[in-house]
Design a protein around this motif. Sequence first.
Motif, PDB file in Angstrom:
ATOM      1  N   ALA A 105       0.817  -1.222   0.000  1.00 48.52           N
ATOM      2  CA  ALA A 105       0.000   0.000   0.000  1.00 48.52           C
ATOM      3  C   ALA A 105       0.853   1.276   0.000  1.00 48.52           C
ATOM      4  O   ALA A 105       0.305   2.370  -0.120  1.00 48.52           O
ATOM      5  N   LEU A 106       2.163   1.138   0.118  1.00 45.65           N
ATOM      6  CA  LEU A 106       3.037   2.314   0.175  1.00 45.65           C
ATOM      7  C   LEU A 106       2.964   3.126  -1.113  1.00 45.65           C
ATOM      8  O   LEU A 106       3.082   2.563  -2.197  1.00 45.65           O
ATOM      9  N   PRO A 107       2.817   4.451  -0.993  1.00 45.39           N
ATOM     10  CA  PRO A 107       2.727   5.287  -2.190  1.00 45.39           C
ATOM     11  C   PRO A 107       4.091   5.700  -2.758  1.00 45.39           C
ATOM     12  O   PRO A 107       4.161   6.236  -3.856  1.00 45.39           O
ATOM     13  N   ALA A 108       5.171   5.459  -2.007  1.00 40.79           N
ATOM     14  CA  ALA A 108       6.503   5.878  -2.470  1.00 40.79           C
ATOM     15  C   ALA A 108       7.553   5.025  -1.764  1.00 40.79           C
ATOM     16  O   ALA A 108       7.264   4.357  -0.769  1.00 40.79           O
ATOM     17  N   GLY A 109       8.761   5.064  -2.285  1.00 43.06           N
ATOM     18  CA  GLY A 109       9.874   4.398  -1.628  1.00 43.06           C
ATOM     19  C   GLY A 109      10.180   3.033  -2.198  1.00 43.06           C
ATOM     20  O   GLY A 109       9.494   2.532  -3.088  1.00 43.06           O
ATOM     21  N   ARG A 110      11.239   2.451  -1.648  1.00 45.12           N
ATOM     22  CA  ARG A 110      11.698   1.128  -2.067  1.00 45.12           C
ATOM     23  C   ARG A 110      11.497   0.170  -0.894  1.00 45.12           C
ATOM     24  O   ARG A 110      12.138   0.298   0.150  1.00 45.12           O
ATOM     25  N   SER A 111      10.586  -0.772  -1.070  1.00 42.09           N
ATOM     26  CA  SER A 111      10.277  -1.725  -0.007  1.00 42.09           C
ATOM     27  C   SER A 111      11.456  -2.645   0.265  1.00 42.09           C
ATOM     28  O   SER A 111      12.177  -3.042  -0.651  1.00 42.09           O
ATOM     29  N   VAL A 112      11.625  -2.991   1.535  1.00 41.87           N
ATOM     30  CA  VAL A 112      12.596  -4.009   1.923  1.00 41.87           C
ATOM     31  C   VAL A 112      12.048  -5.340   1.420  1.00 41.87           C
ATOM     32  O   VAL A 112      10.858  -5.625   1.618  1.00 41.87           O
ATOM     33  N   PRO A 113      12.871  -6.162   0.758  1.00 41.82           N
ATOM     34  CA  PRO A 113      12.363  -7.476   0.335  1.00 41.82           C
ATOM     35  C   PRO A 113      11.787  -8.240   1.528  1.00 41.82           C
ATOM     36  O   PRO A 113      12.348  -8.210   2.630  1.00 41.82           O
ATOM     37  N   VAL A 114      10.657  -8.881   1.311  1.00 40.32           N
ATOM     38  CA  VAL A 114       9.937  -9.557   2.392  1.00 40.32           C
ATOM     39  C   VAL A 114      10.844 -10.532   3.139  1.00 40.32           C
ATOM     40  O   VAL A 114      10.786 -10.625   4.371  1.00 40.32           O
ATOM     41  N   GLU A 115      11.705 -11.232   2.420  1.00 36.16           N
ATOM     42  CA  GLU A 115      12.588 -12.203   3.069  1.00 36.16           C
ATOM     43  C   GLU A 115      13.644 -11.525   3.957  1.00 36.16           C
ATOM     44  O   GLU A 115      14.270 -12.181   4.780  1.00 36.16           O
ATOM     45  N   ASN A 116      13.832 -10.227   3.824  1.00 44.35           N
ATOM     46  CA  ASN A 116      14.809  -9.497   4.633  1.00 44.35           C
ATOM     47  C   ASN A 116      14.206  -8.819   5.858  1.00 44.35           C
ATOM     48  O   ASN A 116      14.931  -8.210   6.644  1.00 44.35           O
ATOM     49  N   LEU A 117      12.905  -8.883   6.042  1.00 45.21           N
ATOM     50  CA  LEU A 117      12.263  -8.224   7.178  1.00 45.21           C
ATOM     51  C   LEU A 117      12.714  -8.887   8.484  1.00 45.21           C
ATOM     52  O   LEU A 117      12.710 -10.114   8.600  1.00 45.21           O
ATOM     53  N   HIS A 118      13.127  -8.062   9.440  1.00 45.90           N
ATOM     54  CA  HIS A 118      13.578  -8.544  10.737  1.00 45.90           C
ATOM     55  C   HIS A 118      13.496  -7.402  11.744  1.00 45.90           C
ATOM     56  O   HIS A 118      13.335  -6.249  11.367  1.00 45.90           O
ATOM     57  N   LEU A 119      13.634  -7.734  13.008  1.00 48.01           N
ATOM     58  CA  LEU A 119      13.622  -6.750  14.083  1.00 48.01           C
ATOM     59  C   LEU A 119      15.057  -6.653  14.617  1.00 48.01           C
ATOM     60  O   LEU A 119      15.539  -7.575  15.268  1.00 48.01           O
ATOM     61  N   THR A 120      15.736  -5.565  14.311  1.00 47.00           N
ATOM     62  CA  THR A 120      17.129  -5.392  14.717  1.00 47.00           C
ATOM     63  C   THR A 120      17.223  -5.143  16.220  1.00 47.00           C
ATOM     64  O   THR A 120      16.498  -4.317  16.767  1.00 47.00           O
ATOM     65  N   LEU A 121      18.132  -5.858  16.858  1.00 44.33           N
ATOM     66  CA  LEU A 121      18.404  -5.661  18.288  1.00 44.33           C
ATOM     67  C   LEU A 121      19.660  -4.834  18.496  1.00 44.33           C
ATOM     68  O   LEU A 121      19.746  -4.037  19.423  1.00 44.33           O
ATOM     69  N   SER A 122      20.654  -5.031  17.643  1.00 44.57           N
ATOM     70  CA  SER A 122      21.906  -4.277  17.724  1.00 44.57           C
ATOM     71  C   SER A 122      22.529  -4.273  16.333  1.00 44.57           C
ATOM     72  O   SER A 122      22.575  -5.320  15.682  1.00 44.57           O
ATOM     73  N   PHE A 123      22.995  -3.110  15.898  1.00 46.73           N
ATOM     74  CA  PHE A 123      23.629  -2.993  14.577  1.00 46.73           C
ATOM     75  C   PHE A 123      25.123  -2.817  14.777  1.00 46.73           C
ATOM     76  O   PHE A 123      25.564  -1.842  15.392  1.00 46.73           O
ATOM     77  N   LEU A 124      25.896  -3.763  14.275  1.00 46.61           N
ATOM     78  CA  LEU A 124      27.335  -3.770  14.514  1.00 46.61           C
ATOM     79  C   LEU A 124      28.140  -3.057  13.443  1.00 46.61           C
ATOM     80  O   LEU A 124      29.325  -2.794  13.637  1.00 46.61           O
ATOM     81  N   GLY A 125      27.543  -2.767  12.300  1.00 49.09           N
ATOM     82  CA  GLY A 125      28.290  -2.131  11.220  1.00 49.09           C
ATOM     83  C   GLY A 125      29.337  -3.082  10.658  1.00 49.09           C
ATOM     84  O   GLY A 125      29.257  -4.294  10.834  1.00 49.09           O
ATOM     85  N   ASP A 126      30.344  -2.527   9.988  1.00 57.31           N
ATOM     86  CA  ASP A 126      31.412  -3.347   9.416  1.00 57.31           C
ATOM     87  C   ASP A 126      32.299  -3.888  10.529  1.00 57.31           C
ATOM     88  O   ASP A 126      32.742  -3.132  11.397  1.00 57.31           O
ATOM     89  N   GLN A 127      32.537  -5.193  10.500  1.00 61.19           N
ATOM     90  CA  GLN A 127      33.385  -5.841  11.499  1.00 61.19           C
ATOM     91  C   GLN A 127      34.344  -6.802  10.796  1.00 61.19           C
ATOM     92  O   GLN A 127      34.001  -7.398   9.777  1.00 61.19           O
ATOM     93  N   GLN A 128      35.518  -6.972  11.372  1.00 60.21           N
ATOM     94  CA  GLN A 128      36.480  -7.951  10.881  1.00 60.21           C
ATOM     95  C   GLN A 128      35.984  -9.355  11.210  1.00 60.21           C
ATOM     96  O   GLN A 128      35.190  -9.551  12.142  1.00 60.21           O
ATOM     97  N   GLU A 129      36.488 -10.351  10.487  1.00 62.68           N
ATOM     98  CA  GLU A 129      36.034 -11.731  10.681  1.00 62.68           C
ATOM     99  C   GLU A 129      36.254 -12.208  12.119  1.00 62.68           C
ATOM    100  O   GLU A 129      35.405 -12.883  12.694  1.00 62.68           O
ATOM    101  N   LEU A 130      37.388 -11.855  12.711  1.00 69.36           N
ATOM    102  CA  LEU A 130      37.648 -12.261  14.101  1.00 69.36           C
ATOM    103  C   LEU A 130      36.633 -11.647  15.056  1.00 69.36           C
ATOM    104  O   LEU A 130      36.218 -12.292  16.022  1.00 69.36           O
TER     105      LEU A 130
END
Length: 177
Positions: free
Chosen positions: A18-43
């Motif tokens: 129903a959104l009149p504008a914007g780019r929807s997040v793909p349905v398979e990507n919908l989630h509730l973020t608890l903490s965003f870590l940004g770019d991190q090294q593998e370790l």
Amino acid sequence: AIDLPDHVRRELEALQNALPAGRSVPVENLHLTLSFLGDQQELAVEDAHEALATIRASAFEVQLTGVGSFGHRSPQVIFADVERCSELLDLEQRITRSLRHAGLEFQKRRFRPHVTLARLPKTLSSFELDSLRGYLAEHAPFRGTSFRVTSFQLYQSTLAPKAALHDILASYPFADA
């Protein structure tokens, strides 16, 4: 983040349609973020996994209620709001403390539980802004089906031209799940 059950994704997809504008997040990507870590090294990701694996919690209910936007004059994000619950707030705090204790550095933002539905362009026409205001007013009373949270996940996001790709690296089930 908390992965969403399929029935909740379908409810959110109806809001997106129903959104009149914007780019929807793909349905398979919908989630509730608890903490965003940004770019991190593998370790650091391995350290995060070890820290998150120590968190113990009990299952709880989450309720999506209402639709809102971030960015007052020029909205940038449309989201489904999450009703406050002490168990969710406690989980977010324990995750943040565990990750910091493990030595991870990331920007701490005020926790506002939500599910991002769409991202908007930087500039919107007055018609698009009016349409979005109407959409937000019409969908403000949205109340999704509550769902039981029995685990949380460690996601990896990879930026792609059309949308970020989200892969679950690990899942952490609750003791009573």
